[in-house]
Design a protein around this motif. Structure first.
Motif, mmCIF file in Angstrom:
data_model
loop_
_atom_site.group_PDB
_atom_site.id
_atom_site.type_symbol
_atom_site.label_atom_id
_atom_site.label_comp_id
_atom_site.label_asym_id
_atom_site.label_seq_id
_atom_site.Cartn_x
_atom_site.Cartn_y
_atom_site.Cartn_z
ATOM 1 N N CYS A 153 -7.447 -4.927 -7.745
ATOM 2 C CA CYS A 153 -8.367 -4.643 -6.613
ATOM 3 C C CYS A 153 -9.200 -6.237 -6.204
ATOM 4 O O CYS A 153 -8.462 -7.218 -6.371
ATOM 5 N N VAL A 181 -5.501 -5.476 -3.204
ATOM 6 C CA VAL A 181 -5.960 -4.628 -1.861
ATOM 7 C C VAL A 181 -5.072 -4.998 -0.815
ATOM 8 O O VAL A 181 -4.890 -6.087 -0.567
ATOM 9 N N CYS A 237 -4.051 -1.415 -4.490
ATOM 10 C CA CYS A 237 -5.427 -0.988 -4.950
ATOM 11 C C CYS A 237 -5.936 -0.281 -3.637
ATOM 12 O O CYS A 237 -5.559 -0.014 -2.556
ATOM 13 N N CYS A 238 -7.460 -0.527 -3.670
ATOM 14 C CA CYS A 238 -8.207 0.289 -2.445
ATOM 15 C C CYS A 238 -7.731 -0.264 -1.207
ATOM 16 O O CYS A 238 -7.590 -1.288 -0.951
HETATM 17 ZN ZN LIG Z 1 -9.477 -1.158 -5.766
#
Ligand SMILES: [Zn+2]
Length: 345
Positions: A212, A239, A294-295
């Motif tokens: 992240c 990310v 990730c995000c």
């Molecule tokens: Zn994340």
């Protein structure tokens, strides 16, 4: 129910890269099933089919692990949205759904715990007890529903990460523990990120690394150092945003007029699938063992990363064939191409 998969996470890491895929909370927020702000995974109980579908899309894109969506499904966060009574049901159902979809392929199921926002180094003993109880209850339900290993992620504090590690090891499961990196060089309790990874590995974490906050460009330099210091397996799940030295995290990205754009106006900074494929190749060359996202992550990125790692995955059936595009493809008449160029000015 079909038999569980036979090869565990450590077995798979021994024979090559494991491809991870996360970003469930961000993606399901974009799809209208999770509220931005609290980011509690209410989708697990409210729209389980939406979660099932996203797991399936990541599986088709080549993810080796179905990460149960228990991120922020902990006591503190559920209290924030008035759903504390749904705590056990939400945790159990998330693991059940991850298992259902994992069995449609050959994926592993990871239990997932994260930063609790309850840890306080100034009140270490009392806050550690609270954190430990939160991890123990979440993981006891996960173990009963069936998991292959545990990911403890976005750890701001090394101290909190070590509690997660102890709880996971107490359950005799492989532990992947990764750090958040919102600050320039150190965890919130003052440990250099590289030192913190080394300490986690020395305490028995099977896989350590970062997830992240940072895009590939600003996470890679730290991971290079982690690789040189840690002899065990390491993980990297950035990310998919174009972070840079002046704005090293997606929380610090700003638009041209200086406006903060985290977390729901980040689109201008998204990486392309080609950039994420390139990151996967570089991470593999560096010797990263668990390569993920990730995000902001979505299935198209995961497929591009899988293919960059030399794999053909179920969704590869529909991988791009731009040469067949009617306007920009190879068989377009020259005069039409000229028209396109004119039109673009
Ligand atoms: Zn994340």
């Amino acid at each position: 129910m079909p038999a569980r998969t036979t090869r565990g996470i450590l077995d798979r890491l021994k024979s090559g890269v494991v491809l991870g895929a996360e970003g469930y909370v961000f993606e399901l927020e974009r799809r209208g099933y999770i509220k931005a702000g609290p980011y509690v995974p209410e989708v697990v109980l409210d729209s389980p089919d939406a979660l099932r579908e996203l797991h399936r899309e990541f599986l088709r894109a080549g993810a080796d692990v179905m990460v149960a969506l228990t991120y922020y499904a902990h006591r503190g966060k559920l209290k924030d949205v008035g759903r504390e009574n749904d705590l056990e049901a939400m945790n159990r159902q998330a693991v059940r759904i991850a298992n259902e979809v994992a069995r449609e392929g050959d994926a592993l199921v990871a239990g997932d715990i994260c930063n609790t926002w309850a840890y306080d180094p100034k009140n270490k003993d009392a806050s550690s007890r609270v954190v430990r109880a939160m991890y123990e209850e979440q993981l006891s339900w996960a173990v009963e529903e069936g998991i292959d290993f545990v990911i403890a992620e976005t750890n701001d504090y090394l101290g909190e990460a070590l509690i997660a590690l102890e709880v996971i090891k107490g359950l005799k499961l492989p532990a992947m523990v990764t750090l958040a990196s919102t600050r320039p060089h150190q965890t919130w309790d003052g440990y250099d990120y590289v030192d913190a990874c080394k300490i986690l590995a020395d305490h028995g974490a099977d896989i350590v690394g970062m997830n992240c906050d940072r895009g590939p460009a600003t996470m890679m330099p730290i991971i290079e150092q982690v690789r040189s210091r840690v002899s065990g397996y390491i993980a990297m799940q950035p990310v998919p945003y174009k972070t840079e030295a002046a704005m090293p995290t997606f929380e610090s990205l700003k638009s041209a007029d200086g406006t903060n754009i985290f977390p729901i106006a980040l689109e201008p900074f998204l990486c392309t699938r080609f950039e994420m494929a390139d990151y996967a190749r570089r991470a593999q060359a560096l010797g990263v063992n668990y390569i993920g996202i990730c995000c902001g992550g979505g299935p198209h990125y995961v497929r591009a990363m899988a293919e960059a790692l030399g794999r053909t995955v179920p969704a590869s059936k529909y991988s791009p064939a731009i040469e067949l595009h009617p306007m920009i493809g190879a068989q377009v008449e020259e005069k039409e191409k000229e028209f396109l160029v004119d039109w673009k000015g």
